[in-house]
Scaffold this motif. Structure first.
Motif, short mmCIF file in Angstrom:
data_model
loop_
_atom_site.label_atom_id
_atom_site.label_comp_id
_atom_site.label_asym_id
_atom_site.label_seq_id
_atom_site.Cartn_x
_atom_site.Cartn_y
_atom_site.Cartn_z
N ALA A 1 9.65 4.85 -7.26
CA ALA A 1 8.44 5.77 -7.39
C ALA A 1 8.56 7.44 -6.70
CB ALA A 1 7.52 4.77 -7.26
N ALA A 2 9.52 7.61 -6.69
CA ALA A 2 9.39 9.11 -5.61
C ALA A 2 9.93 9.39 -6.37
CB ALA A 2 9.84 8.48 -4.24
N ALA A 3 10.97 8.95 -7.04
CA ALA A 3 12.31 10.14 -7.58
C ALA A 3 11.62 10.17 -8.89
CB ALA A 3 12.86 8.81 -8.52
N ALA A 4 10.38 9.50 -9.35
CA ALA A 4 9.90 9.58 -10.86
C ALA A 4 9.13 10.59 -10.37
CB ALA A 4 8.83 8.50 -11.29
N ALA A 5 8.39 10.84 -9.62
CA ALA A 5 7.32 11.85 -9.16
C ALA A 5 8.00 12.66 -9.08
CB ALA A 5 6.61 11.26 -7.92
N GLY A 6 8.92 12.89 -8.63
CA GLY A 6 9.51 13.72 -8.16
C GLY A 6 10.41 14.70 -9.66
N SER A 7 10.36 13.60 -10.37
CA SER A 7 11.16 14.53 -12.13
C SER A 7 9.76 14.78 -12.65
CB SER A 7 11.79 13.37 -13.11
OG SER A 7 11.76 13.97 -13.87
N THR A 8 8.53 14.56 -12.82
CA THR A 8 7.33 15.20 -13.75
C THR A 8 7.33 16.40 -12.51
OG1 THR A 8 6.39 12.62 -13.82
CG2 THR A 8 5.39 14.23 -14.38
N VAL A 9 7.09 16.75 -12.16
CA VAL A 9 6.66 18.18 -11.05
C VAL A 9 7.71 19.41 -11.37
CG1 VAL A 9 5.39 16.82 -9.04
CG2 VAL A 9 8.37 17.97 -8.44
N VAL B 1 8.22 2.04 4.71
CA VAL B 1 9.01 3.39 4.19
C VAL B 1 8.07 4.74 3.91
CG1 VAL B 1 9.28 2.96 1.66
CG2 VAL B 1 11.25 4.21 2.81
N PHE B 2 9.19 6.11 4.17
CA PHE B 2 8.45 6.90 4.41
C PHE B 2 9.73 7.62 3.73
CE2 PHE B 2 8.98 11.16 5.40
CZ PHE B 2 7.61 12.04 4.77
N LEU B 3 9.22 8.36 2.38
CA LEU B 3 9.77 9.04 1.32
C LEU B 3 9.56 10.72 0.83
CD1 LEU B 3 8.74 5.51 -0.95
CD2 LEU B 3 11.61 6.38 -0.49
N PRO B 4 9.78 11.63 2.47
CA PRO B 4 9.94 12.17 1.89
C PRO B 4 9.87 13.38 -0.05
CG PRO B 4 12.13 12.26 2.85
CD PRO B 4 11.56 10.93 2.74
N PHE B 5 9.17 14.20 0.78
CA PHE B 5 9.80 15.31 -1.08
C PHE B 5 11.30 16.17 -1.22
CE2 PHE B 5 4.24 16.02 -0.94
CZ PHE B 5 3.99 15.35 -1.71
N SER B 6 11.11 15.91 -1.78
CA SER B 6 12.42 16.92 -2.89
C SER B 6 13.31 18.32 -1.69
CB SER B 6 13.61 16.31 -3.43
OG SER B 6 12.60 17.13 -4.84
N GLY B 7 11.77 18.51 -1.91
CA GLY B 7 12.49 19.92 -1.67
C GLY B 7 12.40 20.99 -2.65
N ASP B 8 12.89 20.32 -3.93
CA ASP B 8 13.05 21.21 -5.38
C ASP B 8 12.02 21.87 -5.52
OD1 ASP B 8 15.50 20.10 -5.12
OD2 ASP B 8 15.19 18.23 -6.57
N PRO B 9 12.26 23.23 -6.52
CA PRO B 9 11.14 23.78 -6.96
C PRO B 9 10.27 23.11 -7.81
CG PRO B 9 13.19 24.79 -7.27
CD PRO B 9 13.50 23.49 -6.83
N VAL B 10 8.83 23.51 -7.48
CA VAL B 10 7.57 22.97 -8.40
C VAL B 10 7.28 22.96 -9.13
CG1 VAL B 10 5.14 21.14 -7.69
CG2 VAL B 10 7.19 21.42 -6.63
N ALA B 11 6.93 23.20 -9.71
CA ALA B 11 6.51 24.21 -11.05
C ALA B 11 5.05 23.50 -11.48
CB ALA B 11 6.90 23.45 -13.28
N VAL C 1 0.75 -1.18 -0.39
CA VAL C 1 0.19 -0.29 -0.06
C VAL C 1 0.72 1.39 -0.03
CG1 VAL C 1 -1.96 1.44 1.07
CG2 VAL C 1 -2.01 -0.97 1.24
N ALA C 2 0.69 2.20 -0.66
CA ALA C 2 1.78 3.67 -0.91
C ALA C 2 0.16 4.76 -1.04
CB ALA C 2 2.00 3.29 -2.72
N LEU C 3 0.50 5.55 -0.17
CA LEU C 3 -0.53 6.39 1.02
C LEU C 3 0.07 7.93 0.80
CD1 LEU C 3 -2.70 4.58 3.42
CD2 LEU C 3 -3.20 5.06 0.75
N GLY C 4 -0.16 8.75 0.22
CA GLY C 4 0.00 10.38 -0.02
C GLY C 4 0.14 10.50 1.72
N VAL C 5 1.20 11.74 2.45
CA VAL C 5 0.92 12.38 3.45
C VAL C 5 1.03 14.34 2.88
CG1 VAL C 5 1.97 12.56 5.67
CG2 VAL C 5 2.76 10.80 4.43
N ASP C 6 0.01 14.57 2.96
CA ASP C 6 -0.39 15.82 2.61
C ASP C 6 0.87 16.85 3.11
OD1 ASP C 6 -1.54 17.97 1.50
OD2 ASP C 6 -2.81 18.01 3.59
N GLY C 7 1.68 17.48 1.32
CA GLY C 7 2.44 18.36 2.26
C GLY C 7 3.75 17.45 2.50
N GLU C 8 3.89 16.14 2.97
CA GLU C 8 5.35 15.67 3.14
C GLU C 8 5.92 15.09 2.49
OE1 GLU C 8 6.11 16.79 5.55
OE2 GLU C 8 5.16 18.61 6.08
N GLY C 9 4.80 14.42 1.85
CA GLY C 9 6.22 12.55 0.76
C GLY C 9 4.63 11.64 0.73
#
Length: 317
Positions: A298-306, A254-264, A236-244
């Motif tokens: 999966a987290a790396a792919a999402a981070g690339s897309t934003v 495992v918890f995968l935090p958002f990278s903190g890079d600029p988001v378009a 099961v993979a669930l988002g954590v609002d604003g966190e990862g």
């Protein structure tokens, strides 16, 4: 059934009955749409106007985005979705083929217009969707007609906004395919869908709707994921609002935090996450590995897309 539909059903049926089961890595069941993305500085007030600083017109819809991402990551992938019998539908299917996505069993719905999604994105990354998805849903009959393509895949990725999601998931599960669900199971079909699922993915908002818990902390999301594991899925993979994102399985998490890079634009991040997760489980982990490896891919792919406007992924080498 029209002559064209009969021909497509025969192709899909023959693909399976001729012994080609497993010739696909992934079949995606989901929406296909024309995606118009408009980048602006700010949404104007009533009777106001603003300049469009960036415009993109793309093959879109959650199903198409996920299928394209799977292909970009090296998987062989088919897409089951619906387009109209209009010129836009013809163009979108041609683009999917150019993206190395098999659309031989996609449905051309007579008299329907192809779905349209307009995504308006402000400079700060806030977005608004305007959707015309009338006629874009698969029916149970469409799924049955595409049985060959559905069961030719090792994994079947099902977008739960589709009314026929239960039909696709239970058919794939009965045939021993890996079933990946994306979104919120409808209440009436929840038990059947979760029992058929190997993987469930939902963002923070969707996860809250499924569990009745606000997923604002890692602890809340982890607890919710563990409860959902008891209903059938093994991952099961669930988002954590604003966190990862939290990914949980029987003996780990495992918890995968958002990278903190600029988001378009966050549009498409979930689709990229789900696609990369499915590809890694289907292709990479068969050669050894762990659920954590799939989660990190999966987290790396999402981070690339934003980093860019629109939901179309740009993954792979």
């Amino acid at each position: 059934m029209t002559a064209t539909a009969r021909r497509r059903a025969r192709i899909c049926r023959d693909r399976y009955l001729s012994g080609f089961g497993g010739d696909l890595d992934i079949t995606v069941v989901g929406h296909i749409a024309r995606d118009v993305v408009l980048g602006i500085d700010a949404v104007p007030g009533p009777r106001g106007s603003t300049e469009v600083r960036e415009r993109r017109e793309l093959l879109g819809g959650k199903g198409a985005n996920q299928a394209v991402a799977c292909a970009q990551l090296g998987a062989s992938v088919a897409l089951l979705g619906v387009v109209g019998d209009d010129e836009v539908g013809t163009r979108l299917l041609a683009q999917a083929r150019a993206d190395r996505v098999d659309v031989a069993c996609a449905v051309r719905r007579p008299g329907a217009r192809t779905a349209l999604i307009v995504n308006v994105v402000e400079a700060g990354g806030d977005w608004r969707y305007f959707e015309d998805l009338a006629g874009a849903d698969l029916t149970a009959a469409d799924i049955e007609n595409a049985r060959g393509t559905l069961l030719a895949a090792t994994s079947v990725l099902v977008q739960l906004q589709q009314p026929a999601a239960r039909v696709a998931a239970t058919l794939a599960h009965a045939a021993g395919r890996r079933v990946v669900l994306d979104g919120v199971p409808p209440a009436d079909d929840r038990a059947d869908l979760l029992a058929a699922a190997d993987v469930l993915r939902a963002d923070a908002h969707e996860g809250g709707l499924i569990t009745g818990v606000e997923l604002t902390t890692v602890e809340a999301a982890t607890g919710a994921a563990r409860e959902l594991l008891r209903e059938g899925p093994s991952l099961v993979a669930l988002g954590v609002d604003g966190e990862g994102d939290v990914v949980a399985w029987s003996d780990g998490e495992v918890f995968l935090p958002f990278s903190g890079d600029p988001v378009a634009d966050t549009t498409g991040a979930g689709d990229a996450f789900t696609a990369a997760f499915t590809v890694t489980l289907t292709v990479t982990l068969t050669r050894g590995g762990s659920p954590e490896e799939a989660a990190r891919a999966a987290a790396a792919a999402a981070g690339s897309t934003v980093r860019r406007l629109g939901g179309r992924p740009a993954l792979g080498p």
